[in-house]
Every structure is written in C-alpha cells, then in structure tokens.
Design a protein around this motif. Structure first.
Motif: not given
Length: 297
Positions: A190-201
């Motif tokens: 969940y933290e990685f999904a919040e951090w990732y900015d190339k697309r919305k996971i």
C-alpha cells in the motif's frame, strides 16, 4: 464434570495510550515478539501448530487469549475470545474477562466495530451478528508519509548476488527483509502504491493478479553478497509477508513464484534447510542432493 468454559478468566486489562497497548503494565507495540507477549501475559498454557500452514499457536487458557503467528519476532495481533469461536484451532478454556480501554475510556462503550489508532487497531470479532471477541494489533491500512526516494532503487557500490531464479530470490528476500530485517526498506504494497507516481495503482482493482510494477521492483532489487551468509534456511508459506505484498488477494495456490531451479543455492553457503510450498516437484530432491534438508510444507 466441571465446564471450564463457564468459568471466568483471570482479568488481563488492556489500555491503549501513548502509542502502545499496556497489558498488565507492559507496553506492547505491534508487530511485537513472543518475548514481549510472554512478559505481558506469562507463558502460554498451550502451544501448537496450525493444521494447514504449520504456523505457531499460543493459547492462554486462564486469560481467554489466543495468538497465531509465522514468525516469533513479528506477531501482528492477538485475539481476546469472549464466546466459542469455531474459526480458531485452539479455543481457550475460559473466556476473556478483562477490560479494553483507550486512554482510559472503555472501547465497548464507543459504539464502533473497530477503532484505528495510527499504526494500531482494536476491533470486534463478529460472526452472524454475534460478538466472539476482540482483536488488538497492527493496523494494516495505516500509512505514514512516504519519503520521496524510499522505493527508488540505487546501484550498490558493492558486489551483489546474480540470481537465476525469481522464485528463489523471493524466498531469500522474505528471509533477509522480513525475518531478519537486514534488507531495507521493508517493502509495503500500500505504501508503494501511494509512492509510485508514474500511474495510479488501484490495489482493490488490480490486487487479484500480480501488479507488474511491484514484481519488477523485486526483480530489480539488488541483494548484497555480504548478506548471503546470513541465510541459513528458507521457509515458504502462503502467509509470508513477501507473498502478501506481491499478490494482495492471493489464495495460496498460485505458481507465480515457484522455484524452478536450485542453481542459486550456490550463493548461500550456510543454507541448510528449506520448507517449500512454491516450487516445482524436482526442487526438493535437488536441494537434498546439495546437502540442504528440504521438505514440503
């Protein structure tokens, strides 16, 4: 015959304050360890293994408290049983008789099924409208602000292990990152999904299959050669943290991370034991031939 289930348990009052659960005066923060729990609750009256995953069960019969866990240094929650609970393997012989309070206020009087307390959570165990007990422990949905570079992979200025088999690497990451805490940062989906900015996971939408960016992160993650000697065993279990982060809504029967080759064992001179559930049939025999005592879970 005396019915122990009709006898009241010894009280074990629990108060949440200052970011920790205070159980019999001992501060417990989750994830916690068996050492801390035993200090707060005393030694369990019974211990065993679950039938399917073979994880540890601890039961405090006189307190009405139950815990199961895969790793004694990473226990996520405990259950406080107030009614017969068919969903657990080792029913306490008495029902929990303590009081749960938050900053001195009874949880039962707050009119909520669950209460998020930052990294911790308290909640009711409910089935068919009947309260079976309570749980206290780690809040899986808690999110701190993620540092901008937390999951950025930088080249290491030291020798790294060149893996041939992704399933083998995943098992090693579980041991080094989550069990021994030597490989940091510990990955959180969940933290990685919040951090990732190339697309919305969208984990709720995509979490029924491996998310490609998450899989790629672990494929790209370098593991220093200096950590290889720290690995003495591999223990695969569908409930291991690594698999829960690789596939949020998995069923434990997937083969995405099956070990197909034992070639990578050559990097780990102290690896002497392997318990597997994600591997091809020939892997057990090959590991045993290499002097690594291997068996199926």
């Amino acid at each position: 015959m005396i019915n122990l289930f009709n006898k009241k348990a010894e009280p074990a009052d629990i108060d949440y304050k200052e970011g920790a659960f205070y159980i019999n005066g001992v501060a417990v923060s989750f994830p916690t360890s068996a050492t801390v729990l035993y200090k707060a609750l005393g030694k369990p009256s019974r211990s065993g293994k679950t039938r399917t995953t073979k994880t540890t069960i601890d039961c405090w019969d006189k307190l009405g408290i139950y815990a199961d866990y895969a790793n004694a240094s990473h226990i996520l929650y405990i259950l406080l049983i107030t009614n017969k609970h068919n969903g657990i393997q080792m029913q306490p012989k008495r029902f929990y008789n303590g009081e749960i309070t938050v900053e001195g206020k009874p949880f039962a009087q707050q009119g909520k099924r669950s209460l998020s307390l930052g990294p911790h959570e308290i909640g009711q165990l409910v089935k068919d409208g009947k309260t079976l007990g309570y749980y206290i422990g780690w809040n899986v949905y808690y999110k701190e602000e993620v540092p901008a570079d937390k999951y950025t992979i930088h080249p290491l200025e030291e020798e790294v292990i060149d893996f041939n088999d992704f399933g083998f690497k995943v098992s090693i990451i579980q041991e080094l990152m989550y069990n021994k805490k030597l490989l940091q940062p510990a990955f959180d989906l969940y933290e990685f999904a919040e951090w990732y900015d190339k697309r919305k996971i969208d984990i709720e939408e995509e979490g029924y299959e491996p998310i490609s960016e998450v899989t790629q992160y672990f494929k790209d993650l370098p593991i220093p050669k200096r950590l290889a000697r720290e690995v003495t065993e591999i223990y695969q279990d569908g409930g291991n943290e690594i698999y829960l982060h690789l596939l949020r809504f998995g069923e434990g029967r997937e083969d995405y991370w099956d070990i197909e080759s034992t070639e990578d064992a050559k990097h780990f001179p102290n690896l002497k034991k392997a318990v597997l559930c994600y591997a091809k049939e020939h892997v057990i025999e090959e590991l045993n031939e290499k002097g690594i005592k291997a068996r199926w879970l």
